[in-house]
Design a protein around this motif. Structure first.
Motif, mmCIF file in Angstrom:
data_model
loop_
_atom_site.group_PDB
_atom_site.id
_atom_site.type_symbol
_atom_site.label_atom_id
_atom_site.label_comp_id
_atom_site.label_asym_id
_atom_site.label_seq_id
_atom_site.Cartn_x
_atom_site.Cartn_y
_atom_site.Cartn_z
ATOM 1 N N ALA A 199 90.838 -37.504 -22.066
ATOM 2 C CA ALA A 199 92.016 -36.664 -21.857
ATOM 3 C C ALA A 199 93.350 -37.525 -21.791
ATOM 4 O O ALA A 199 93.177 -38.618 -20.922
ATOM 5 N N THR A 200 94.394 -36.969 -21.914
ATOM 6 C CA THR A 200 95.575 -37.928 -21.402
ATOM 7 C C THR A 200 95.910 -37.745 -20.177
ATOM 8 O O THR A 200 95.336 -36.616 -19.313
ATOM 9 N N HIS A 201 96.760 -38.587 -19.434
ATOM 10 C CA HIS A 201 96.854 -38.521 -18.019
ATOM 11 C C HIS A 201 98.426 -39.274 -17.696
ATOM 12 O O HIS A 201 98.779 -39.899 -18.408
ATOM 13 N N ASN A 202 98.716 -38.609 -16.511
ATOM 14 C CA ASN A 202 99.801 -39.172 -15.850
ATOM 15 C C ASN A 202 99.832 -39.131 -14.501
ATOM 16 O O ASN A 202 98.847 -38.355 -13.967
ATOM 17 N N SER A 203 100.375 -40.167 -13.728
ATOM 18 C CA SER A 203 100.458 -40.022 -12.283
ATOM 19 C C SER A 203 101.919 -40.334 -11.652
ATOM 20 O O SER A 203 102.606 -40.674 -12.434
ATOM 21 N N ARG A 204 101.982 -39.747 -10.531
ATOM 22 C CA ARG A 204 103.245 -39.935 -9.996
ATOM 23 C C ARG A 204 103.030 -39.927 -8.411
ATOM 24 O O ARG A 204 102.090 -39.656 -7.703
ATOM 25 N N LEU A 205 104.004 -40.560 -7.419
ATOM 26 C CA LEU A 205 103.886 -40.701 -6.193
ATOM 27 C C LEU A 205 104.780 -39.854 -5.665
ATOM 28 O O LEU A 205 106.014 -39.341 -5.876
ATOM 29 N N GLU A 206 104.269 -39.102 -4.659
ATOM 30 C CA GLU A 206 105.161 -38.171 -3.623
ATOM 31 C C GLU A 206 104.843 -38.384 -2.237
ATOM 32 O O GLU A 206 103.741 -37.885 -1.708
ATOM 33 N N GLY A 207 105.713 -38.968 -1.788
ATOM 34 C CA GLY A 207 105.302 -39.785 -0.518
ATOM 35 C C GLY A 207 104.198 -40.506 -0.263
ATOM 36 O O GLY A 207 104.221 -41.525 -0.956
ATOM 37 N N ASN A 208 103.267 -40.170 0.441
ATOM 38 C CA ASN A 208 102.076 -40.975 0.862
ATOM 39 C C ASN A 208 100.933 -40.366 -0.185
ATOM 40 O O ASN A 208 99.684 -40.621 0.046
ATOM 41 N N THR A 209 101.022 -39.737 -1.184
ATOM 42 C CA THR A 209 100.316 -38.897 -1.994
ATOM 43 C C THR A 209 100.455 -39.228 -3.360
ATOM 44 O O THR A 209 101.539 -39.238 -3.787
ATOM 45 N N ILE A 210 99.454 -39.756 -4.054
ATOM 46 C CA ILE A 210 99.379 -39.853 -5.645
ATOM 47 C C ILE A 210 98.572 -38.855 -6.210
ATOM 48 O O ILE A 210 97.621 -38.530 -5.838
ATOM 49 N N VAL A 211 99.517 -38.228 -7.220
ATOM 50 C CA VAL A 211 99.093 -37.330 -8.000
ATOM 51 C C VAL A 211 98.742 -37.557 -9.224
ATOM 52 O O VAL A 211 99.411 -38.074 -10.022
ATOM 53 N N LYS A 263 92.896 -41.060 2.874
ATOM 54 C CA LYS A 263 92.377 -40.016 3.801
ATOM 55 C C LYS A 263 91.888 -38.848 3.287
ATOM 56 O O LYS A 263 90.984 -38.203 4.009
ATOM 57 N N ASP A 264 92.241 -38.485 2.167
ATOM 58 C CA ASP A 264 91.556 -37.150 1.596
ATOM 59 C C ASP A 264 91.870 -37.174 -0.027
ATOM 60 O O ASP A 264 92.933 -37.899 -0.321
ATOM 61 N N VAL A 265 91.141 -36.504 -0.674
ATOM 62 C CA VAL A 265 90.945 -36.406 -1.920
ATOM 63 C C VAL A 265 90.702 -35.066 -2.613
ATOM 64 O O VAL A 265 89.854 -34.342 -1.844
ATOM 65 N N SER A 266 91.533 -34.535 -3.100
ATOM 66 C CA SER A 266 91.447 -33.129 -3.445
ATOM 67 C C SER A 266 91.920 -32.785 -4.987
ATOM 68 O O SER A 266 92.346 -33.697 -5.590
ATOM 69 N N PHE A 267 91.717 -31.519 -5.438
ATOM 70 C CA PHE A 267 92.061 -31.313 -6.924
ATOM 71 C C PHE A 267 92.380 -29.803 -6.606
ATOM 72 O O PHE A 267 92.148 -28.884 -5.967
ATOM 73 N N GLU A 268 93.391 -29.692 -7.862
ATOM 74 C CA GLU A 268 93.985 -28.119 -7.926
ATOM 75 C C GLU A 268 93.873 -27.891 -9.411
ATOM 76 O O GLU A 268 94.627 -28.521 -10.230
ATOM 77 N N SER A 269 93.404 -26.808 -9.677
ATOM 78 C CA SER A 269 93.524 -26.213 -11.336
ATOM 79 C C SER A 269 94.692 -25.569 -11.545
ATOM 80 O O SER A 269 95.435 -24.952 -10.804
ATOM 81 N N ARG A 270 95.619 -25.959 -12.519
ATOM 82 C CA ARG A 270 96.845 -25.379 -12.857
ATOM 83 C C ARG A 270 96.656 -24.345 -14.105
ATOM 84 O O ARG A 270 95.439 -24.466 -14.968
ATOM 85 N N PRO A 271 97.639 -23.381 -14.169
ATOM 86 C CA PRO A 271 97.537 -22.354 -14.965
ATOM 87 C C PRO A 271 97.594 -22.834 -16.565
ATOM 88 O O PRO A 271 97.080 -22.146 -17.339
ATOM 89 N N ASP A 272 98.266 -24.074 -16.774
ATOM 90 C CA ASP A 272 98.190 -24.446 -18.326
ATOM 91 C C ASP A 272 96.848 -25.274 -18.472
ATOM 92 O O ASP A 272 96.629 -25.923 -19.802
ATOM 93 N N GLY A 273 95.525 -25.066 -17.866
ATOM 94 C CA GLY A 273 94.429 -25.837 -18.088
ATOM 95 C C GLY A 273 94.282 -27.112 -17.691
ATOM 96 O O GLY A 273 93.123 -27.657 -17.739
ATOM 97 N N THR A 274 95.306 -27.829 -17.064
ATOM 98 C CA THR A 274 95.207 -29.087 -16.432
ATOM 99 C C THR A 274 94.639 -29.117 -15.182
ATOM 100 O O THR A 274 94.742 -27.993 -14.480
#
Length: 98
Positions: free
Chosen positions: A86-98, A5-16
């Motif tokens: 770049a390195t990456h990791n993923s996790r599931l938060e309910g119906n959202t993949i981060v 339904k949606d794809v978004s992004f968020e810049s984090r303070p640590d540069g990721t």
């Protein structure tokens, strides 16, 4: 089949950068893999339709240049195009993949 339904992004303070894929239901485990040349991270969502209107999202944050979304053959693939490997990791938060 589920729906992206949606794809978004968020810049984090640590540069990721966190990229969030929101589905209409809890997804099965996505297949996530990376390539170095060209540098990309791909997320395959089996049995998932795409309802995101934008097919390309400019990011320009952290190592992420842009996000491309393609639906074919009963699955949706989300590709994060990177400026550099770049390195990456993923996790599931309910119906959202981060």
């Amino acid at each position: 089949a589920g729906t992206l339904k949606d794809v978004s992004f968020e810049s984090r303070p640590d540069g990721t950068t966190d990229i969030k894929l929101v589905l209409d239901e809890v997804p099965a485990s996505p297949k996530v893999f990376a390539t170095d040349n060209p540098p990309r991270i791909a997320i395959d969502l089996d049995a998932t339709n795409n309802a995101v209107a934008e097919r390309r999202i400019n990011v320009g944050s952290g190592a992420a240049n842009s996000i491309a979304i393609v639906e074919a053959g009963g699955r949706t693939r989300v590709v994060v195009e990177l400026f550099r490997p770049a390195t990456h990791n993923s996790r599931l938060e309910g119906n959202t993949i981060v």
